[in-house]
Design a protein around this motif. Structure first.
Motif, PDB file in Angstrom:
ATOM      1  N   THR A 320     -13.061  18.937  29.202  1.00  0.00           N
ATOM      2  CA  THR A 320     -13.231  18.362  30.538  1.00  0.00           C
ATOM      3  C   THR A 320     -12.403  19.135  31.558  1.00  0.00           C
ATOM      4  N   GLY A 323     -13.843  22.525  32.147  1.00  0.00           N
ATOM      5  CA  GLY A 323     -14.984  22.473  33.055  1.00  0.00           C
ATOM      6  C   GLY A 323     -14.574  22.364  34.512  1.00  0.00           C
ATOM      7  N   GLU A 371     -24.676  24.242  41.677  1.00  0.00           N
ATOM      8  CA  GLU A 371     -24.043  23.437  40.635  1.00  0.00           C
ATOM      9  C   GLU A 371     -23.329  24.375  39.687  1.00  0.00           C
ATOM     10  N   LYS A 373     -21.918  24.782  35.747  1.00  0.00           N
ATOM     11  CA  LYS A 373     -22.035  24.197  34.412  1.00  0.00           C
ATOM     12  C   LYS A 373     -21.414  25.108  33.357  1.00  0.00           C
ATOM     13  N   GLY A 375     -21.592  23.990  30.208  1.00  0.00           N
ATOM     14  CA  GLY A 375     -22.351  23.624  29.014  1.00  0.00           C
ATOM     15  C   GLY A 375     -23.556  24.499  28.753  1.00  0.00           C
ATOM     16  N   GLU A 378     -29.357  22.370  28.050  1.00  0.00           N
ATOM     17  CA  GLU A 378     -29.718  21.022  28.489  1.00  0.00           C
ATOM     18  C   GLU A 378     -28.937  20.636  29.749  1.00  0.00           C
ATOM     19  N   ASP A 379     -27.650  20.980  29.765  1.00  0.00           N
ATOM     20  CA  ASP A 379     -26.831  20.719  30.960  1.00  0.00           C
ATOM     21  C   ASP A 379     -27.353  21.494  32.165  1.00  0.00           C
ATOM     22  N   ILE A 380     -27.754  22.726  31.925  1.00  0.00           N
ATOM     23  CA  ILE A 380     -28.279  23.561  33.013  1.00  0.00           C
ATOM     24  C   ILE A 380     -29.576  22.972  33.553  1.00  0.00           C
ATOM     25  N   GLN A 382     -30.535  19.793  33.486  1.00  0.00           N
ATOM     26  CA  GLN A 382     -30.218  18.584  34.253  1.00  0.00           C
ATOM     27  C   GLN A 382     -29.624  18.944  35.611  1.00  0.00           C
ATOM     28  N   ALA A 383     -28.779  19.953  35.634  1.00  0.00           N
ATOM     29  CA  ALA A 383     -28.176  20.382  36.893  1.00  0.00           C
ATOM     30  C   ALA A 383     -29.238  20.877  37.862  1.00  0.00           C
ATOM     31  N   ASN A 386     -31.076  17.973  39.297  1.00  0.00           N
ATOM     32  CA  ASN A 386     -30.217  17.277  40.261  1.00  0.00           C
ATOM     33  C   ASN A 386     -30.233  17.994  41.613  1.00  0.00           C
ATOM     34  N   THR A 409     -23.109  29.614  35.678  1.00  0.00           N
ATOM     35  CA  THR A 409     -22.759  29.310  34.293  1.00  0.00           C
ATOM     36  C   THR A 409     -21.789  30.334  33.720  1.00  0.00           C
TER      37      THR A 409
END
Length: 431
Positions: A320, A323, A371, A373, A375, A378-380, A382-383, A386, A409
């Motif tokens: 965390t 990140g 954004e 990321k 991760g 999948e994180d990319i 979702q970003a 968003n 990233t």
């Protein structure tokens, strides 16, 4: 010992243009970011107020005969650490106004004494009929250090130009960059020497600098300073309130007075140790409320890593925090790049808990959402979704369409997704 070869800075072009278009340039920023080294390259006369043996002589001359002091030699004249003679600010304005010539003075300093002088960032006041300007110099971006290959340009993205690109850097490299920072003295050195620079900077701040400001007198309490820096580091890239930070500093047997806490924060701002990210406030189609709280950032993410005692290896124990510090690294570099293309960087947050880690507002009014990321795919994904939702809620009739949407990233390939969002490794970016 040979002089170290100068590493070109993106700030060079800012200095060059300003000296061609303004009477004087005030360069501010954190100590050790390279202000003096860079400014020296453009000066014909240097008045260095750092050495104690000559400082008092210069100060005395400035008091007795400010006109002679400001005409000490051929121009441009660099007055390094000029806050020591900030009482001559009005005389500088007069000298600039008197001739109307460009490129007369370069003033550098790592401290803002707001009671002594004032200029507006990016703009000038009636400080010489628009002929004196203040510019922020930051630590080095990854493109300047040579770690980013610069295959993806923000300006190119804005103009619709993009080619697929690759970076050889991986997550271990980014862990190192976060802890090393962009300090010029750390570049090109052995790993242990490079990592020591941010730690040394942190120690100087908490043991001395924060207690040295004449306009913000603070009773020396090194432990309080360390607690605040650690709390700030734990909340980096977050829009944490002062109360949250203060409570985090407070133990069951100790309090942190509200007014004293405010002094500490002001001192860190005046020393350019922290540089908070302002909120972006666009017109929305919906009635969603936009959050206006600034987001916490250090002027270099390595300061936060040093405050927490984090190493490139140890940062993996707290993903965390990794990140959040990676996001801060991206914001730092975006700010450096934005400065050279007349853009500004903001943060977007709203009452629906949607956010864009960075918003780039270009000088022609166009904008881009970013954004960050750490991760995987999948994180990319979702970003990217968003970013599209946020962009679609913005009133394009008033703001225009976004220039681009981008997810930054730690991955190795720069590409464009089917939904139009760019995915770009940080070590592919440049201005």
């Amino acid at each position: 010992m040979k002089n170290k070869e100068y590493i070109s800075r993106l700030f060079d072009e800012i200095i060059e243009f300003t000296l061609r278009s303004k009477g004087a340039l005030v360069i501010v920023g954190p100590k050790w970011c390279g202000k003096s080294t860079t400014a020296n390259r453009y000066a014909q006369t240097v008045i260095d107020l750092m050495p104690l043996e000559t400082r008092n002589e210069y100060i005395e001359l400035a008091k007795i005969s400010p006109e002679n002091f400001l005409n000490y030699g051929p121009k441009p004249i660099l007055i390094d650490e000029w806050q020591h003679v900030s009482f001559i600010w009005d005389q500088i304005k007069y000298e600039v106004d008197k001739t109307g010539e460009f490129g007369q003075y370069i003033l550098t300093g790592s401290v803002t004494d707001k009671e002594r002088y004032d200029t507006n960032d990016e703009n000038s006041r009636h400080t010489g009929n628009g002929r004196i300007i203040r510019k922020m110099m930051r630590t080095m971006s990854l493109y300047e250090t040579g770690d980013s290959n610069g295959t993806v340009s923000l300006l190119d993205l804005k103009n619709g130009k993009f080619s697929k690109a690759m970076s050889k850097k991986d997550i271990n490299d980014y862990a190192y960059y976060i802890c090393r920072g962009g300090w010029p003295v750390a570049i090109g050195k052995d790993r242990d020497v490079s990592l020591a620079q941010a730690k040394d900077y942190y120690e100087v701040v908490v043991s001395d600098d924060i207690f040295s400001l004449k306009d913000i007198p603070i009773k020396r309490d090194e432990q309080k300073a360390r607690k605040l820096m650690r709390s700030y580091a734990r909340n980096v890239s977050i829009a944490a309130s002062d109360t949250t930070l203060r409570d985090d500093c407070t133990s069951t047997d100790e309090s942190f007075d509200k007014d004293v806490f405010a002094k500490y924060l002001n001192a860190l701002q005046n020393l350019y140790v922290i540089e908070e990210l302002p909120a972006w406030n666009p017109n929305l189609r919906s009635k969603t409320a936009i959050r206006t709280k600034e987001t916490r950032h250090f002027s270099d993410p390595s300061i936060g890593a040093a405050a927490l005692g984090i190493t490139p290896e140890g940062i993996f124990k707290d993903i965390t925090t990794f990140g959040l510090l990676f996001e801060s690294l991206v914001v730092h570099d975006l700010r450096v790049y934005a400065d050279t293309i007349g853009a500004h960087v903001y943060k977007y947050r709203d009452s629906k808990k949607r956010e864009a880690d960075a918003v780039i507002q270009f000088n022609d009014g166009s904008w881009a959402l970013v954004e960050v990321k750490l991760g995987g795919e999948e994180d990319i994904k979702q970003a990217s979704e968003n970013l599209i939702k946020i962009a679609n809620d913005i009133d394009w009739k008033k703001t225009g369409k976004p220039a681009f949407l981008m997810v930054v990233t730690k991955n190795k390939v720069a590409y464009q997704m089917e939904n139009g969002v760019y995915v770009v490794p940080l070590c592919c970016l440049k201005n």
